[in-house]
Write an enzyme that holds these catalytic residues in place. Sequence first.
Site, PDB file in Angstrom:
ATOM      1  N   ASP A 190       0.861  -1.185   0.000  1.00 37.43           N
ATOM      2  CA  ASP A 190       0.000   0.000   0.000  1.00 37.43           C
ATOM      3  C   ASP A 190       0.893   1.230   0.000  1.00 37.43           C
ATOM      4  O   ASP A 190       2.076   1.163   0.369  1.00 37.43           O
ATOM      5  CB  ASP A 190      -0.917   0.004   1.228  1.00 37.43           C
ATOM      6  CG  ASP A 190      -1.954   1.125   1.192  1.00 37.43           C
ATOM      7  OD1 ASP A 190      -2.273   1.614   0.084  1.00 37.43           O
ATOM      8  OD2 ASP A 190      -2.460   1.523   2.251  1.00 37.43           O
ATOM      9  N   SER A 191       0.311   2.348  -0.394  1.00 35.94           N
ATOM     10  CA  SER A 191       1.062   3.595  -0.344  1.00 35.94           C
ATOM     11  C   SER A 191       1.230   4.088   1.094  1.00 35.94           C
ATOM     12  O   SER A 191       2.065   4.952   1.356  1.00 35.94           O
ATOM     13  CB  SER A 191       0.364   4.672  -1.177  1.00 35.94           C
ATOM     14  OG  SER A 191      -0.950   4.890  -0.698  1.00 35.94           O
ATOM     15  N   TYR A 237      -0.604   8.707  -3.344  1.00 40.26           N
ATOM     16  CA  TYR A 237      -0.414   8.382  -4.750  1.00 40.26           C
ATOM     17  C   TYR A 237      -1.409   9.116  -5.651  1.00 40.26           C
ATOM     18  O   TYR A 237      -1.164   9.292  -6.837  1.00 40.26           O
ATOM     19  CB  TYR A 237      -0.586   6.875  -4.960  1.00 40.26           C
ATOM     20  CG  TYR A 237       0.640   6.044  -4.675  1.00 40.26           C
ATOM     21  CD1 TYR A 237       1.721   6.550  -3.966  1.00 40.26           C
ATOM     22  CD2 TYR A 237       0.710   4.734  -5.116  1.00 40.26           C
ATOM     23  CE1 TYR A 237       2.839   5.778  -3.708  1.00 40.26           C
ATOM     24  CE2 TYR A 237       1.830   3.949  -4.867  1.00 40.26           C
ATOM     25  CZ  TYR A 237       2.893   4.473  -4.160  1.00 40.26           C
ATOM     26  OH  TYR A 237       3.995   3.698  -3.917  1.00 40.26           O
ATOM     27  N   CYS A 239      -4.030  -1.249  -2.153  1.00 40.97           N
ATOM     28  CA  CYS A 239      -4.055   0.186  -2.430  1.00 40.97           C
ATOM     29  C   CYS A 239      -4.985   0.380  -3.611  1.00 40.97           C
ATOM     30  O   CYS A 239      -4.727  -0.161  -4.700  1.00 40.97           O
ATOM     31  CB  CYS A 239      -2.647   0.682  -2.767  1.00 40.97           C
ATOM     32  SG  CYS A 239      -2.558   2.392  -3.349  1.00 40.97           S
ATOM     33  N   THR A 241      -5.637   3.042  -5.419  1.00 39.74           N
ATOM     34  CA  THR A 241      -5.063   3.818  -6.517  1.00 39.74           C
ATOM     35  C   THR A 241      -4.124   2.956  -7.357  1.00 39.74           C
ATOM     36  O   THR A 241      -4.192   2.956  -8.596  1.00 39.74           O
ATOM     37  CB  THR A 241      -4.322   5.049  -5.974  1.00 39.74           C
ATOM     38  OG1 THR A 241      -5.222   5.841  -5.199  1.00 39.74           O
ATOM     39  CG2 THR A 241      -3.770   5.891  -7.106  1.00 39.74           C
ATOM     40  N   GLU A 263      -7.517   8.868  10.062  1.00 37.97           N
ATOM     41  CA  GLU A 263      -6.150   8.967  10.557  1.00 37.97           C
ATOM     42  C   GLU A 263      -6.056   9.844  11.808  1.00 37.97           C
ATOM     43  O   GLU A 263      -5.123   9.690  12.607  1.00 37.97           O
ATOM     44  CB  GLU A 263      -5.226   9.470   9.450  1.00 37.97           C
ATOM     45  CG  GLU A 263      -5.095   8.475   8.306  1.00 37.97           C
ATOM     46  CD  GLU A 263      -3.980   8.779   7.343  1.00 37.97           C
ATOM     47  OE1 GLU A 263      -3.347   9.864   7.474  1.00 37.97           O
ATOM     48  OE2 GLU A 263      -3.724   7.941   6.447  1.00 37.97           O
ATOM     49  N   CYS A 295     -11.968   2.234  -0.437  1.00 36.94           N
ATOM     50  CA  CYS A 295     -10.735   2.745   0.158  1.00 36.94           C
ATOM     51  C   CYS A 295     -10.453   1.889   1.383  1.00 36.94           C
ATOM     52  O   CYS A 295     -11.373   1.590   2.160  1.00 36.94           O
ATOM     53  CB  CYS A 295     -10.883   4.206   0.557  1.00 36.94           C
ATOM     54  SG  CYS A 295      -9.474   4.860   1.508  1.00 36.94           S
ATOM     55  N   THR A 296      -9.205   1.498   1.566  1.00 38.30           N
ATOM     56  CA  THR A 296      -8.885   0.583   2.661  1.00 38.30           C
ATOM     57  C   THR A 296      -8.904   1.259   4.029  1.00 38.30           C
ATOM     58  O   THR A 296      -8.798   0.573   5.048  1.00 38.30           O
ATOM     59  CB  THR A 296      -7.519  -0.089   2.431  1.00 38.30           C
ATOM     60  OG1 THR A 296      -6.538   0.912   2.135  1.00 38.30           O
ATOM     61  CG2 THR A 296      -7.601  -1.081   1.277  1.00 38.30           C
ATOM     62  N   HIS A 297      -9.060   2.582   4.079  1.00 41.00           N
ATOM     63  CA  HIS A 297      -9.310   3.249   5.358  1.00 41.00           C
ATOM     64  C   HIS A 297     -10.748   3.032   5.833  1.00 41.00           C
ATOM     65  O   HIS A 297     -11.025   3.036   7.033  1.00 41.00           O
ATOM     66  CB  HIS A 297      -9.087   4.762   5.235  1.00 41.00           C
ATOM     67  CG  HIS A 297      -7.654   5.196   5.253  1.00 41.00           C
ATOM     68  ND1 HIS A 297      -6.737   4.812   4.305  1.00 41.00           N
ATOM     69  CD2 HIS A 297      -6.985   6.023   6.114  1.00 41.00           C
ATOM     70  CE1 HIS A 297      -5.571   5.376   4.565  1.00 41.00           C
ATOM     71  NE2 HIS A 297      -5.694   6.112   5.664  1.00 41.00           N
TER      72      HIS A 297
END
Length: 276
Positions: A15-16, A47, A78, A80, A155, A193-195
């Site tokens: 992942d980024s 990214y 990721c 993206t 985050e 999105c993985t968040h």
Amino acid sequence: MNPSHSHPLRIGVFDSGFGGLTVLRALLRELPQAEFLYFGDTARLPYGAKSRETIARYAVSAAEFLVRQGAEYLVIACNTASALALDDLRAALDIPVLGVVETGANAAQAHSHSGDVLVIATAATVESHAYATACAERNLRAVEKACPLLVPLVEEGWIDHPVTREVLSIYFTELMHQSKAAALAPDTLLLGCTHYPLLREPIEQAIPAQIRVIDSAEVTAAQVAAAVHAPQAGTPAAPRFFATDSPAKFQRLGSRFLGQPIEHVELIDLEALEAL
């Protein structure tokens, strides 16, 4: 994939940044006997603001590093990179590569009865229309919605916060209007999105009850487990973590995504990585 060797299968996860740790968290549950190598390109995130060529170059260099560390299967955790660099990665590597966009679309196809799907993702992923394309290939109709405020809220740790719930309410009101304008009857929501798996509970509370949430982390882990269904022998080592910047921040923030403490992160020098 049926590996014949006696050691546990080594799976690289790329992942980024930190979001892919939700995928690793699910993989650890699905494949407890596998060994995992996680690479977070924290020096070069995000990214989304970069060109497709740059994203592909970064992703390939990280993936090749994981292969040199012994990875025998690669998960692109990721969105993206999955959207913009998957073909480059498959061309560059001699190991199986799976991206989160295709796993999410596969799950939507399996679970949707109406054939109409909602997708929430970052602006870069939405602008790529990777999910809409993957859904169309599976005879699904999709409406995509960029939700740029969700990643910083996650985050920041504002998972169960009034501001986050209000932001979700606004986004989903707009998304349902888009869906109605497109004459869709959605019964599935893809978290692109993985968040976003960390926000699953408030998301489920913000959407109509008949819409099923597809968690990209869970479905990716399930599809990896199905692909490497052979039982693995031996006792695996603890996951290894690599980052291109700020190991201390990776440990602190990453532990929230992984759901357990991260004891050690190996710092990877970018110049050395790009020189290989």
